[in-house]
Design an enzyme around this catalytic site. Structure first.
Site, mmCIF file in Angstrom:
data_model
loop_
_atom_site.group_PDB
_atom_site.id
_atom_site.type_symbol
_atom_site.label_atom_id
_atom_site.label_comp_id
_atom_site.label_asym_id
_atom_site.label_seq_id
_atom_site.Cartn_x
_atom_site.Cartn_y
_atom_site.Cartn_z
ATOM 1 N N GLU A 315 -8.376 -4.694 -5.043
ATOM 2 C CA GLU A 315 -7.849 -5.586 -6.080
ATOM 3 C C GLU A 315 -7.326 -4.810 -7.276
ATOM 4 O O GLU A 315 -6.196 -5.012 -7.729
ATOM 5 C CB GLU A 315 -8.933 -6.569 -6.528
ATOM 6 N N ASP A 319 -3.401 -4.596 -8.541
ATOM 7 C CA ASP A 319 -2.986 -5.177 -9.819
ATOM 8 C C ASP A 319 -2.356 -4.139 -10.733
ATOM 9 O O ASP A 319 -1.295 -4.364 -11.336
ATOM 10 C CB ASP A 319 -4.194 -5.795 -10.529
ATOM 11 N N SER A 573 -3.334 -12.718 -5.259
ATOM 12 C CA SER A 573 -3.763 -11.595 -6.089
ATOM 13 C C SER A 573 -2.584 -10.702 -6.451
ATOM 14 O O SER A 573 -2.608 -10.018 -7.469
ATOM 15 C CB SER A 573 -4.806 -10.762 -5.353
#
Length: 656
Positions: A315, A319, A573
């Protein structure tokens, strides 16, 4: 007019008269909170730090206020409020403060003992146990948590004078299990607690153990030579230039000191610095060595490098690799939240960027939120961070809950904070989910309210915080298979559809929040012109509730550097930080023109939907159905569509 329900009571209030003639029961609970056991009456020589939460003013006008600074036809568009203005607007009325202070004075607590909090919404004073019990017509007990022996002071109900009750939200410590009061203990009790803590292993929070979602790993690429950078092949692999081409935005050329972009991550999720450099070396060589600046470590957070795997790093790597690259040279702030033992929640983050939120509407919920200091071995022993961290102009979060995981009061309290952030000029973006109309982990809602495997059916399970009407919820698209985006873009053909590869774009209708005015026409048009083939047993089909997502962006086949290799990942995400990057670039242009940040997006986007690329193909199955269908206009699969940077920029630069 949309009517805010943000001040709905968390607990039913029994207004029946008590044996005390002038008092009424204000709050009551039925037994201790989960995991707690009543042990004994509280010793009379304990001192209780009492806090009276005053009824705030104007929360029912929150939508009116934020619409005034966010709607494109408003003369006050972009005239965002200062923290002082926000505090004063929602501060309790003079009548409320006077009524409660008079009551306290009559009970023996004069003005010298009673302090009004900086946030203007709490009265604070100390009381002995007999004084507090007499004041609230109650009895205090000591409770103990079964996991670690942590003591807590609470009562089962308390009462207020009938004329005072309308001016009070909550009083602590009372029925809530959020304030860890330290009563006077015997040496035996103290030894018992210390022994329990010493023998309790530290709780290592693993990614995904809370109710949220992480990106899905498709496959690892065998080598760097496997990366396809040609725009003709964006249907197979998404790299930064694919996103720039899809949404027609250029590489950023400058940074503006007023501009800021924040990415929120929750420990133990962590980025790997060498992964950033591996990604930059391939897609943005000038950025090798670039890092989030600053990194805000909240409540004992660390960017841990001990556990490395996709579950721990996927994650954060995703990002930050894309956010940093797409907005470069604009700095990106990383909000790393929570320690390695207790973990964190959205409320933990909100506490840190707004100190008044720590106590707003009774404070956080210890059944959902961590409490600090953390008494478990290895936990963060400092005080909870209440304020001290600045909110960036855009905040993207790639995590979420199921709306059904939380109580309506918990969600309404948090939603009010997103409204206040929007008033201050911050854009809040959340991923809409990766399981279509099902909830996290492919869970749907059974007839008895429990969760069941979505393959077995059940009711649709929308996500939160996306269903909060003050959040912009971001769904996912993909480039259609065997599509050359350059050919499609040149011919005016839309190259994307709803994501149906590995994940499905989260979308649906809230069971908590009413339909906001800005969205009403779009939702009603969808339900009228493209009515879904389901009844109320499947989703809230009343046409009177908030619907998600609002917008979307690509969420499939992202190339990321992960633990020294390259792989393909999927999920909203990826969509949320991508959309946030576009808005950050637009903010930069507005700041360069001497204007403010765009702030809360939704009223402007719904009033000008043509500035987005309408996605009309695909669906988001779940709960043993095909879910909803993407259609012309807004739909509960891809929202209003994906960003069209030139049109968005022209629109927002035309506004004050």
């Amino acid at each position: 007019m949309f009517y805010s329900v943000l001040v709905t009571a968390a607990l039913a209030v029994n207004a029946a008269a008590t044996p005390f003639n002038t008092h009424v029961v204000h709050e009551r609970r039925h037994g201790p909170a989960h995991g707690w056991t009543k042990r004994s009456r509280l010793q009379e020589n304990a001192i209780l730090p009492m806090r009276v939460g005053l009824k705030q003013s104007n929360l029912d006008r929150g939508y009116e206020y934020i619409n005034d600074v966010s709607h494109p036809t408003s003369p006050n568009f972009g005239k965002h409020w200062s923290a002082k203005q926000i505090a004063e607007a929602f501060a309790p009325s003079e009548e409320t403060v006077k009524a409660v202070k008079t009551w306290l004075a009559e009970a023996g607590f004069d003005d010298a003992r009673v302090k009004l909090s900086q946030g203007l919404n709490w009265l604070e004073f100390n009381a002995t146990v007999p004084q507090a019990e007499d004041l609230l017509k109650t009895r205090y007990n000591v409770y103990e948590h079964k996991s670690n022996g942590q003591p807590h002071v609470a009562c089962e109900s308390y009462s207020l004078p009938a004329h005072v009750q309308p001016h009070v939200d909550f009083i602590t410590p009372t029925v809530h299990f959020d304030a860890k009061v330290e009563p006077v203990k015997s040496k035996r009790q103290l030894r018992k607690r210390q022994s329990a803590q010493a023998n309790k292993p530290a709780r290592v929070v693993k990614p995904g153990s809370w109710t949220g979602w992480l990106p899905k790993l498709g496959r690892m690429l065998p080598s760097r030579k496997s990366i396809i950078k040609e725009l003709e092949n964006c249907d197979e692999q998404i790299v930064p230039d694919c996103l720039r081409a899809l949404y027609s935005f250029p590489q950023n050329t400058s940074a503006n000191s007023e501009n800021s972009y924040g990415i929120v991550e929750y420990t133990p999720e962590a980025y790997v610095p060498s992964d950033l450099d591996l990604f930059f070396a391939n897609f943005s060589p000038a950025q090798v060595g670039d890092r989030p600046n600053p990194t805000d470590l909240i409540d004992g957070a660390v960017n841990q490098q001990t556990n490395k795997s996709f579950d721990f790093n996927g994650e954060s790597d995703l990002d930050l690799e894309y956010a940093l690259t797409l907005v470069y040279p604009q700095p990106v702030t990383l909000y790393q939240v929570g320690d390695l033992v207790e973990g964190a929640s959205f409320n933990t983050f909100l506490d840190a960027i707004d100190g008044s939120y720590c106590t707003f509407e009774g404070g956080d919920d210890p059944t959902q939120d961590p409490t600090y200091p953390d008494t478990l071995p290895g936990g963060y022993t400092g005080p909870e961070n209440c304020g001290g961290f600045a909110a960036t102009k855009v905040i993207s979060t790639s995590y979420g809950y199921n709306e059904a995981d939380l109580t309506p009061f918990y969600e309404q309290r948090q939603c009010a904070e997103y409204m206040k952030l929007g008033l201050a000029g911050t854009t809040i973006l959340y991923s809409s989910g990766d399981y279509g109309v099902a909830g996290n982990g492919n869970e749907c809602i059974a007839s008895n309210g429990s969760f069941i495997n979505g393959d077995l059916g059940g009711t649709f399970n929308p996500s939160f915080p996306g269903t909060c009407p003050y959040v912009t919820s971001v769904g996912a698209t993909q480039v259609k298979n065997n599509t050359n985006i350059l050919t499609d873009l040149a011919s005016g053909t839309e190259p994307e559809q709803a994501c149906e590869t590995v994940i499905f774009s989260g979308g649906g209708f809230s069971n908590v929040f009413p339909l906001p005015d800005y969205q009403a026409d779009a939702v009603n048009s969808y339900l009228t012109n493209y009515p879904p083939p389901y009844g109320a047993d499947k989703y809230n089909n009343s046409g009177t509730v908030r619907a998600i997502p609002d917008v979307s962006a690509n969420g499939a086949n992202y190339v990321i550097a992960i633990d020294g290799e390259f792989g393909l990942v999927y999920g909203t995400s990826a969509s949320s930080p991508t959309f946030g990057s576009v808005i950050t670039l637009i903010n930069g242009q507005r700041f360069d023109a001497g204007k403010s940040s765009v702030g809360f997006l939704n009223p402007t986007l719904y009033a000008n939907s043509s500035v987005l690329n309408d996605i009309t193909e695909g669906d988001n199955p779940g709960c043993a159905t095909s879910g909803f269908q993407a259609q012309p206009g807004w739909d509960p699969v891809t929202g209003l569509g994906t960003p069209n940077y030139p049109k968005l920029l022209e629109l927002f630069l035309s506004l004050p």
